[in-house]
Design a protein around this motif. Structure first.
Motif, mmCIF file in Angstrom:
data_model
loop_
_atom_site.group_PDB
_atom_site.id
_atom_site.type_symbol
_atom_site.label_atom_id
_atom_site.label_comp_id
_atom_site.label_asym_id
_atom_site.label_seq_id
_atom_site.Cartn_x
_atom_site.Cartn_y
_atom_site.Cartn_z
ATOM 1 N N ALA A 91 -4.562 -5.458 -2.443
ATOM 2 C CA ALA A 91 -4.832 -5.810 -3.842
ATOM 3 C C ALA A 91 -6.334 -5.980 -4.074
ATOM 4 C CB ALA A 91 -4.097 -7.084 -4.211
ATOM 5 N N GLY A 92 -6.836 -5.328 -5.111
ATOM 6 C CA GLY A 92 -8.261 -5.370 -5.401
ATOM 7 C C GLY A 92 -8.669 -6.451 -6.375
ATOM 8 N N ALA A 93 -7.765 -7.371 -6.690
ATOM 9 C CA ALA A 93 -8.068 -8.447 -7.632
ATOM 10 C C ALA A 93 -7.344 -9.706 -7.187
ATOM 11 C CB ALA A 93 -7.630 -8.065 -9.054
ATOM 12 N N ASP A 94 -7.847 -10.842 -7.663
ATOM 13 C CA ASP A 94 -7.236 -12.137 -7.407
ATOM 14 C C ASP A 94 -6.122 -12.352 -8.423
ATOM 15 O OD1 ASP A 94 -6.545 -14.798 -7.135
ATOM 16 O OD2 ASP A 94 -8.600 -15.532 -7.077
ATOM 17 N N THR A 95 -4.887 -12.464 -7.948
ATOM 18 C CA THR A 95 -3.747 -12.562 -8.857
ATOM 19 C C THR A 95 -3.709 -13.880 -9.629
ATOM 20 O OG1 THR A 95 -2.418 -13.235 -6.952
ATOM 21 C CG2 THR A 95 -2.285 -10.933 -7.635
ATOM 22 N N GLU A 149 -5.919 -11.969 -12.564
ATOM 23 C CA GLU A 149 -5.548 -10.683 -13.161
ATOM 24 C C GLU A 149 -4.537 -9.975 -12.271
ATOM 25 O OE1 GLU A 149 -8.710 -7.590 -12.938
ATOM 26 O OE2 GLU A 149 -9.933 -9.193 -12.061
ATOM 27 N N LEU A 150 -3.939 -8.923 -12.841
ATOM 28 C CA LEU A 150 -2.888 -8.180 -12.148
ATOM 29 C C LEU A 150 -3.485 -6.983 -11.411
ATOM 30 C CD1 LEU A 150 0.119 -7.604 -11.570
ATOM 31 C CD2 LEU A 150 0.184 -6.323 -13.730
ATOM 32 N N PRO A 151 -3.406 -6.952 -10.081
ATOM 33 C CA PRO A 151 -3.918 -5.790 -9.346
ATOM 34 C C PRO A 151 -2.886 -4.667 -9.246
ATOM 35 C CG PRO A 151 -3.306 -7.528 -7.820
ATOM 36 C CD PRO A 151 -2.990 -8.040 -9.193
ATOM 37 N N HIS A 152 -3.413 -3.449 -9.183
ATOM 38 C CA HIS A 152 -2.584 -2.266 -8.987
ATOM 39 C C HIS A 152 -2.985 -1.615 -7.658
ATOM 40 C CE1 HIS A 152 -1.973 -2.902 -13.267
ATOM 41 N NE2 HIS A 152 -1.011 -1.998 -13.253
ATOM 42 N N VAL A 153 -2.003 -1.341 -6.825
ATOM 43 C CA VAL A 153 -2.230 -0.696 -5.541
ATOM 44 C C VAL A 153 -1.669 0.722 -5.620
ATOM 45 C CG1 VAL A 153 -1.546 -0.678 -3.112
ATOM 46 C CG2 VAL A 153 -2.270 -2.817 -4.198
ATOM 47 N N ASP A 154 -2.525 1.709 -5.372
ATOM 48 C CA ASP A 154 -2.137 3.103 -5.539
ATOM 49 C C ASP A 154 -1.765 3.798 -4.243
ATOM 50 O OD1 ASP A 154 -2.548 2.989 -8.313
ATOM 51 O OD2 ASP A 154 -4.695 3.394 -8.078
ATOM 52 N N ALA A 155 -1.753 3.085 -3.128
ATOM 53 C CA ALA A 155 -1.350 3.688 -1.859
ATOM 54 C C ALA A 155 0.075 4.220 -1.966
ATOM 55 C CB ALA A 155 -1.451 2.666 -0.734
ATOM 56 N N SER A 156 0.338 5.289 -1.220
ATOM 57 C CA SER A 156 1.681 5.869 -1.243
ATOM 58 C C SER A 156 2.673 4.936 -0.567
ATOM 59 C CB SER A 156 1.686 7.211 -0.526
ATOM 60 O OG SER A 156 1.508 7.021 0.867
ATOM 61 N N ARG A 157 3.942 5.121 -0.890
ATOM 62 C CA ARG A 157 4.966 4.307 -0.248
ATOM 63 C C ARG A 157 4.957 4.530 1.262
ATOM 64 N NH1 ARG A 157 11.157 3.022 -2.097
ATOM 65 N NH2 ARG A 157 11.769 1.924 -0.180
ATOM 66 N N MET A 170 12.732 -17.964 4.379
ATOM 67 C CA MET A 170 12.107 -17.951 3.054
ATOM 68 C C MET A 170 10.926 -16.990 3.011
ATOM 69 S SD MET A 170 12.058 -21.975 1.924
ATOM 70 C CE MET A 170 11.876 -22.565 3.597
ATOM 71 N N ALA A 171 10.713 -16.418 1.837
ATOM 72 C CA ALA A 171 9.560 -15.557 1.605
ATOM 73 C C ALA A 171 9.051 -15.781 0.187
ATOM 74 C CB ALA A 171 9.915 -14.081 1.799
ATOM 75 N N MET A 172 7.762 -15.527 -0.007
ATOM 76 C CA MET A 172 7.121 -15.625 -1.325
ATOM 77 C C MET A 172 6.631 -14.250 -1.741
ATOM 78 S SD MET A 172 3.732 -17.848 -2.401
ATOM 79 C CE MET A 172 4.500 -19.424 -2.021
ATOM 80 N N SER A 173 6.891 -13.892 -2.994
ATOM 81 C CA SER A 173 6.587 -12.555 -3.490
ATOM 82 C C SER A 173 5.104 -12.369 -3.801
ATOM 83 C CB SER A 173 7.390 -12.274 -4.758
ATOM 84 O OG SER A 173 6.900 -13.083 -5.824
ATOM 85 N N ALA A 174 4.720 -11.118 -3.975
ATOM 86 C CA ALA A 174 3.356 -10.744 -4.353
ATOM 87 C C ALA A 174 3.330 -10.318 -5.819
ATOM 88 C CB ALA A 174 2.854 -9.604 -3.473
ATOM 89 N N HIS A 175 2.380 -10.875 -6.575
ATOM 90 C CA HIS A 175 2.171 -10.443 -7.959
ATOM 91 C C HIS A 175 1.281 -9.189 -7.957
ATOM 92 C CE1 HIS A 175 4.039 -14.071 -9.220
ATOM 93 N NE2 HIS A 175 2.981 -14.816 -9.421
ATOM 94 N N VAL A 176 1.773 -8.122 -7.377
ATOM 95 C CA VAL A 176 0.994 -6.897 -7.200
ATOM 96 C C VAL A 176 1.844 -5.710 -7.623
ATOM 97 C CG1 VAL A 176 -0.189 -5.406 -5.521
ATOM 98 C CG2 VAL A 176 -0.302 -7.901 -5.270
ATOM 99 N N MET A 194 0.360 -17.989 -12.717
ATOM 100 C CA MET A 194 -0.807 -17.155 -12.416
ATOM 101 C C MET A 194 -0.970 -16.061 -13.461
ATOM 102 S SD MET A 194 -0.183 -17.144 -8.295
ATOM 103 C CE MET A 194 -1.392 -15.906 -7.830
ATOM 104 N N ASN A 195 -2.224 -15.705 -13.735
ATOM 105 C CA ASN A 195 -2.514 -14.789 -14.835
ATOM 106 C C ASN A 195 -2.151 -13.336 -14.542
ATOM 107 O OD1 ASN A 195 -3.458 -16.775 -16.593
ATOM 108 N ND2 ASN A 195 -5.533 -16.674 -15.769
ATOM 109 N N ALA A 196 -1.742 -13.050 -13.304
ATOM 110 C CA ALA A 196 -1.252 -11.702 -13.029
ATOM 111 C C ALA A 196 0.014 -11.393 -13.815
ATOM 112 C CB ALA A 196 -0.984 -11.539 -11.528
ATOM 113 N N LEU A 197 0.776 -12.411 -14.177
ATOM 114 C CA LEU A 197 1.993 -12.214 -14.962
ATOM 115 C C LEU A 197 1.674 -12.328 -16.443
ATOM 116 C CD1 LEU A 197 4.600 -14.237 -12.871
ATOM 117 C CD2 LEU A 197 3.906 -11.839 -12.643
ATOM 118 N N SER A 198 2.471 -11.680 -17.261
ATOM 119 C CA SER A 198 2.217 -11.682 -18.705
ATOM 120 C C SER A 198 3.443 -12.196 -19.448
ATOM 121 C CB SER A 198 1.868 -10.275 -19.184
ATOM 122 O OG SER A 198 2.915 -9.366 -18.888
ATOM 123 N N GLY A 199 3.224 -12.560 -20.697
ATOM 124 C CA GLY A 199 4.294 -13.110 -21.515
ATOM 125 C C GLY A 199 4.297 -14.617 -21.463
ATOM 126 N N ASP A 200 5.125 -15.235 -22.321
ATOM 127 C CA ASP A 200 5.228 -16.687 -22.278
ATOM 128 C C ASP A 200 6.026 -17.088 -21.037
ATOM 129 O OD1 ASP A 200 8.014 -16.502 -22.860
ATOM 130 O OD2 ASP A 200 7.596 -16.539 -25.014
#
Length: 344
Positions: free
Chosen positions: A186-190, A193-201, A220-226, A265-271
């Motif tokens: 991720a090229g940004a701090d979630t 802001e919301l980072p976009h990763v363009d690497a292939s699957r 347990m696991a915690m998700s990535a806002h990416v 976190m600001n990576a997510l949008s909406g109320d």
């Protein structure tokens, strides 16, 4: 207090609180909404006795003695308890450097550091530490991960992540593997802001997902806002049913409790109700809200369901996974740890 609330009536949410003591309003809010668990931050910490009182108050508010209380106590720059209450612990990168110089010393130091976290935290009523960081940094990745990572190869990250998990469990605590399926590119701090990763699957599978596959049996696991554009170009992993089902549950094989990273976190949008609804629609089991803001918590609670079906099963599995601390000698481990790190 008579602990009578069954977990089946708990809402699928983890909340923070505003300060070092639980207010009467917060206690009433938690009693009404029955969150599954709680999380602590630096603002909640003044002294060891005070934290022990706070964790007891949090559990009392919902009538559940087994409610998990979480914290981010990694070491390095992410350490909610700080000196003089506890030692300043090294970062994941410091442990990784020791591992590269001496594999056995690195594994042992990583296990010991987690066991020492448990010595610090478990007596205070804190039962879950949100580590290890299993993200594998890549060139161009933001420093929000940086030195928190154990290394720059998936093999090092997986090996030390496993040692960290085992040290916590030896101390009666449980780990949270994060940030699934990987935050290292991720090229940004979630937080901002919301980072976009363009690497292939294929690239992601060969590198970023590897540590999570290795530790997929954790509870347990915690998700990535990416956003992973080759998998779902429209939604970050936290709110992407495609990522949750195809990658986290299927490819990685994680069937434990999946919690979101912080919904504020600001990576997510909406109320906040919209964000929360999207998290559950994607297939996360529990949403996480950290900052203690009452208005935000009310919105999150309004959109959080009661634990049911697979999510309830996974929550019960977490409770069943807690064990008693082993018979390790704290003073001896602290001396050994100091020696290992001094030699690195």
């Amino acid at each position: 207090m008579d602990y009578h609330w069954p977990m089946s009536e708990s809402k699928a949410v983890i909340f923070g609180c505003a300060g070092p003591e639980l207010s009467s309003g917060e206690a009433a809010f938690f009693a009404d909404n029955q969150p599954w668990g709680f999380i602590l931050f630096g603002r909640n910490i003044i002294s060891l006795d005070q934290v022990a009182d706070l964790t007891a108050s949090l559990r009392d508010s919902i009538g559940r003695a087994d409610a998990p209380v979480l914290i981010d106590q990694e070491g390095g720059r992410v350490q909610r308890f700080k000196p003089p209450l506890v030692p300043q612990y090294p970062s994941g990168a410091d442990l990784g450097a020791l591992y590269l110089a001496n594999r056995e010393a690195g594994l042992r130091a990583t296990w010991i550091m987690s066991r020492l976290h448990a010595f610090d935290l478990f007596p205070l009523g804190i039962t879950v530490d949100c580590l290890p960081v299993l993200d594998v940094p890549s060139p161009g990745g933001h420093e929000v991960i940086g030195s928190r990572a154990y290394g720059i190869t998936p093999e090092v990250v997986a090996a030390l992540g496993q040692a960290a998990c085992e040290g916590l469990k030896a101390g009666g605590m449980l780990p949270v593997i994060k940030h699934i399926p990987g935050h290292g590119r991720a090229g940004a701090d979630t937080h901002h802001e919301l980072p976009h990763v363009d690497a292939s699957r294929a690239e992601l599978s060969a590198r970023d997902f590897v540590p999570f596959k290795a530790l997929a049996a954790e509870a347990m696991a915690m998700s990535a806002h990416v956003v992973f554009t080759d998998i779902d170009p429209d939604q970050p992993a936290t709110t992407s049913r495609r990522v949750v089902e195809e990658v986290i549950r299927s490819e990685i094989g994680f069937d434990g409790l999946l919690m979101s990273d912080d919904v504020s976190m600001n990576a997510l949008s909406g109320d906040f109700a919209t964000r929360t609804g999207a998290i559950f629609a994607a297939g996360c089991d529990v949403t996480l809200h950290c900052n203690g803001n009452r208005a935000e918590m009310e919105a999150v609670a309004s959109a959080s369901p009661v634990l049911a079906a697979d999510s309830l099963r996974r929550a019960h599995a977490v409770t069943a996974a807690f064990g008693d601390p082993d018979a390790s000698d704290e003073a001896a481990l602290r001396d050994e740890f100091e020696g290992l790190m001094a030699a690195s």
